[in-house]
Motif scaffolding. Structure first.
Motif, PDB file in Angstrom:
ATOM      1  N   VAL A 253      31.674 -22.866 -34.457  1.00 37.59           N
ATOM      2  CA  VAL A 253      32.193 -22.754 -33.109  1.00 37.59           C
ATOM      3  C   VAL A 253      31.270 -21.812 -32.350  1.00 37.59           C
ATOM      4  N   THR A 254      30.861 -22.234 -31.162  1.00 37.65           N
ATOM      5  CA  THR A 254      29.983 -21.414 -30.328  1.00 37.65           C
ATOM      6  C   THR A 254      30.830 -20.677 -29.301  1.00 37.65           C
ATOM      7  N   CYS A 255      30.699 -19.361 -29.234  1.00 38.91           N
ATOM      8  CA  CYS A 255      31.527 -18.562 -28.321  1.00 38.91           C
ATOM      9  C   CYS A 255      30.653 -17.808 -27.331  1.00 38.91           C
ATOM     10  N   GLN A 256      30.729 -18.190 -26.063  1.00 46.76           N
ATOM     11  CA  GLN A 256      29.956 -17.455 -25.060  1.00 46.76           C
ATOM     12  C   GLN A 256      30.756 -16.293 -24.476  1.00 46.76           C
ATOM     13  N   GLU A 257      31.999 -16.170 -24.901  1.00 44.42           N
ATOM     14  CA  GLU A 257      32.748 -14.935 -24.638  1.00 44.42           C
ATOM     15  C   GLU A 257      33.444 -14.604 -25.926  1.00 44.42           C
TER      16      GLU A 257
END
Lengths: 147, 279, 285, 118
Positions: free
Chosen positions: B116-120
């Motif tokens: 999972v990519t989390c930009q926050e």
């Protein structure tokens, strides 16, 4: 550092990759906010004021105000997110797609009914298909401008 | 290309935050724990790391049960700590390292990890306290960071073997990062402990010491155990040792022990500290 | 034990949902699209499964850029219909199958697939349009889908996206998981999205019939080889959104080894911007 | 491999799996809300109303109002989330551990220290 991008030689196509996603983060989050009816109403009431609540670049805000989806994409927008703007305006995906090609809605629709845009000449930058940079904008609007 | 200077595994317990805030590190209760760190501080000073990849598990701050990733990677310019509800002080934000974040994300998906990519991303005590222990009183933190979260909370958890492979992929990604940075990999959590049920307070010193030893000499040893085995052997929260194993995986190849410390108890937990470097 | 009886493949164009919801399905333009599903609606009535495992992609509705999972499995008992920016589609909420979903999650995570477990997720047209196409519009006095649905969302929006190979192998792991579920359920796996289309930029409107037909042929006959097709081929040949086709490989991977029976095949250009492809494959009984 | 149905039984231990996560969703969601000081204050002002706001079932509600940790676990609570509830009452994990194991906090702590010696 530069990521490997084998897809950069496809004409008229921007892949929503890490760099685009970083660039467009707030633009896309703004689009996401339009999933709520209350936010759509606030945006419509005063677009500039609503946009100013988001830490977007001026270029992104201008692109949204002008409904210039190609500019939105160039500054990091992703089409699925940008579609929320179209939805807020009551526009279909087809109308939005048409707007990115310089074609009228009718022209675009006719192109689709007759089998869609051909892949021939549109696989790689430098070929001579209708999506190549030197053939923009397409459609009647483009021809008038190009005279 | 970036260089991995070594790895450090360290326990995270919210309670440590209070000891630091109250400056009770030298009280008899805390002394055996905090005294483990100076040799690691000396080693870190020599290694001059620029970047830390921190492998940990979130405890209901950033992720809720509505969406629980097996593996998540942060890709934010900065990571905020926040109120976790149990009254420990909130620490200042940590600088991110976006280039490495995205390089990791690209490389890991390429290697078939479904992250999972989390930009926050909010970071909790499992991220902040180890950094505070390793670089005490240094704000902002002197290293740029990339948080990597492993689900050790809601079953099913990834297997030990999967975590080790995940760590190896992280190691390869760091080493293929086009940068002159020096990177330290930090794993947090463990060792044996159980917070809930009639078995609360469960500790397994023998297993912990074996695990710390095997992590150096034979890291695949622990992969013989299933997740339920590990719960049985180390407690429901002892499975956080998956973060340690992942960190060990990232140190590709043979390693030597730089320094180790083990002490029971800190709050309900067997605390461990293990610094390693490649040989 | 549960078993996978069939797989269904279909595009999930939002305009199809709009056409159905606005009562335009009788128009000649749409008739051509819907004619390809007449067989399918009857087939589904005759072959209603106990559960549908529905592979789709979220279109910036359940997941914002804050957090994008590669694979997310819906384990909840109910999934609300998303407001995608024009109000939620007037279709029934989706009932899940938490027991089977949790079992599949357990099994495939043990098999090294790093799923995100989701207990709350509004579902968008990517999921509801295939249901509408296959089930028709539910009657107002029985406003529900014919069976529970496990939503399975795949990231095909923000790169990096999973490879065709990864998707195909995931399908195989799902097959194994279903086979070990201790209840005599009939399960269908649906792969949605595609076929060739591009929604963005000056190349918008791209369609590649040849590619699509070859994809359908190979999906039926040699999915193993098809799974090795690199991303760049999808993007270049089938358009930037044509990459959604990797989701079909999950459904295909979930089918038994050997040749499936092709119950139905349909292809039509266009629906809005998209080439509509549709297949029904049955496992041997 | 995993048949799915047969679960490992470890005495005095609950594996927080899908069944528990579903069962405890409302309870854990309420506890997750305690990351905010404002919500903690709202809970303390009217605990029953707060439980209702999050739709706790009667079992969860009773367990929360009586602060019985084992009951909360049985109702699907997860230790990390429940710890946030404990935090409101100034309970640390050792208080919670003592309550669950039926000993005093001092006894619980002594047991932990002993575990480090053997």
């Amino acid at each position: 550092m530069a990521l490997e991008k084998p897809y950069q030689d496809i004409p008229g196509t921007t892949i929503f990759d890490a760099e685009q996603s970083r660039l467009g983060y707030h633009l896309n989050q703004f689009c996401m906010s339009l999933m709520q009816a209350a936010n759509r109403a606030r945006f419509k009431a005063d677009e500039r004021a609503y946009l100013d609540q988001w830490p977007m670049t001026e270029e992104q805000k201008q692109a949204v105000l002008a409904r210039d989806l190609n500019r939105c994409i160039a500054s990091g927008g992703n089409i699925y997110f940008l579609a929320k703007i179209g939805a807020t305006d009551g526009k279909s995906f087809q109308q939005m797609a048409g707007s990115m090609t310089g074609m009228s809605e009718e022209e675009y629709r006719d192109m689709m009914i007759s089998g869609g845009r051909s892949i021939e000449g549109n696989r790689r930058v430098g070929e001579d298909g209708d999506a190549q940079a030197h053939r923009q904008p397409q459609g009647r609007a483009g021809h008038r401008g190009g005279g | 290309m970036a260089k991995i200077v070594g790895g450090i595994n360290v326990t995270h317990v919210p309670y440590i935050g209070r000891a630091i805030a109250n400056k009770t590190q030298q009280d008899p209760y805390w002394k055996p724990f905090f005294d483990g760190f100076p040799p690691v501080h000396d080693w870190l000073a020599k290694q001059k790391a620029d970047v830390a990849v921190v492998i940990y598990n979130d405890h209901g701050l950033n992720f809720f049960l509505d969406q629980m990733p097996t593996f998540a990677v942060g890709a934010a310019p900065e990571y905020q700590n926040a109120d976790e509800g149990w009254g420990i002080p909130t620490l200042p934000p940590y600088p991110g390292e976006l280039d490495l974040s995205w390089h990791l994300i690209e490389s890991l998906v390429e290697e078939e990890f479904d992250i999972v990519t989390c930009q926050e991303m909010l970071v909790d005590h499992a991220f902040t306290l180890p950094l505070e222990l390793l670089w005490p009183n240094q704000h902002p933190c002197p290293v740029r960071t990339v948080p990597v979260c492993i689900n050790t909370v809601q079953f099913p958890l990834p297997t030990a073997a999967r975590c080790f492979k995940f760590g190896q992929a992280i190691g390869r990604a760091i080493e293929s990062w086009d940068s002159a940075a020096r990177v330290v990999v930090i794993g947090t959590g463990g060792l044996s402990h159980q917070l809930e049920g009639q078995r609360a307070g469960f500790i397994n010193k023998e297993f912990d010491l074996m695990f710390m030893d095997k992590l150096i000499t034979d890291p695949l040893w622990v992969t013989r155990y299933s997740i339920p085995d590990l719960v049985e052997l180390t407690g429901t929260q002892g499975v956080e040792l998956l973060n340690w194993l992942t960190t060990r995986g990232a140190l590709l190849g043979e390693v030597a022990k730089v320094h180790a410390n083990y002490h029971v108890p800190i709050s309900n937990t067997a605390s461990g500290l293990l610094a390693m470097e490649n040989v | 034990m549960a078993r996978i009886t069939a797989s269904v493949y279909t595009s999930h164009v939002p305009a199809i949902g709009a056409a159905l919801d606005l009562g335009k399905s009788g128009e000649p333009y749409w008739q051509k699209v819907f004619s390809g599903y007449e067989f399918s609606k009857q087939w589904l009535r005759d072959n209603t499964p106990d559960v549908i495992f529905l592979v789709y992609n979220d279109h910036a509705n359940a997941f914002s850029l804050e957090m994008i999972p590669t694979f997310a499995i819906g384990c909840a008992a109910e999934f609300a219909i998303a407001d995608e920016g024009w109000g939620p589609r007037p279709v029934p909420a989706v009932h899940g199958h938490p027991e089977l979903a949790a079992h599949i999650a357990q099994s495939v995570i043990q098999d090294d697939f790093d799923l995100t477990i989701v207990n709350k997720m509004p579902v968008d047209h990517g999921l509801t349009v295939p249901l509408s196409l296959m089930c028709g519009q539910p009657a107002s006095d029985k406003f529900e889908w014919p069976c529970p649905v496990i939503p399975f969302a795949v990231n095909v929006v923000q790169y990096p996206v999973p490879s065709g190979r990864r998707c195909y192998n995931l399908g195989r792991a799902i097959r194994k998981a279903v086979a070990s579920f201790d209840a005599p359920l009939k399960v269908q796996v649906w792969g949605t999205g595609g076929m060739s289309h591009q929604l963005q930029g000056p190349r918008a409107g791209l369609i590649n019939r040849e590619f699509d037909q070859a994809f359908l042929d190979q999906l039926i006959a040699d999915p193993e080889a098809l799974s090795r097709k690199p991303h760049i081929d999808y993007v270049r040949e089938a358009g930037s959104e044509g990459i959604e086709l990797v989701m079909w490989l999950i459904a295909r991977g979930a089918m038994s080894d050997g040749f499936p029976r092709v119950a139905h095949r349909f292809y039509h250009v266009p629906a809005s911007n998209t080439a509509v492809g549709h297949l029904i494959l049955e496992n041997a009984k | 491999m995993n048949g799915g149905k047969q679960k490992r039984v470890i005495p005095g231990t609950t594996l927080f799996d899908g069944d528990m996560a579903r069962k405890g969703y409302a309870l854990n969601k309420m506890c997750f809300s305690f990351n905010s000081a404002e919500n903690r204050a709202e809970f303390l002002r009217d605990k029953e109303a707060y439980c209702d706001k999050y739709g706790l079932n009667p079992q969860q509600r009773a367990a929360v109002l009586s602060l019985q940790v084992l009951d909360m676990l049985a109702a699907g609570g997860n230790a990390y989330y429940l710890a946030k509830l404990g935090g409101i009452f100034g309970l640390d994990m050792q208080d919670i551990g003592a309550q669950q194991t039926g000993v005093t906090k001092e006894e619980f702590k002594a047991k932990l220290v002993a575990a480090g010696r053997n």
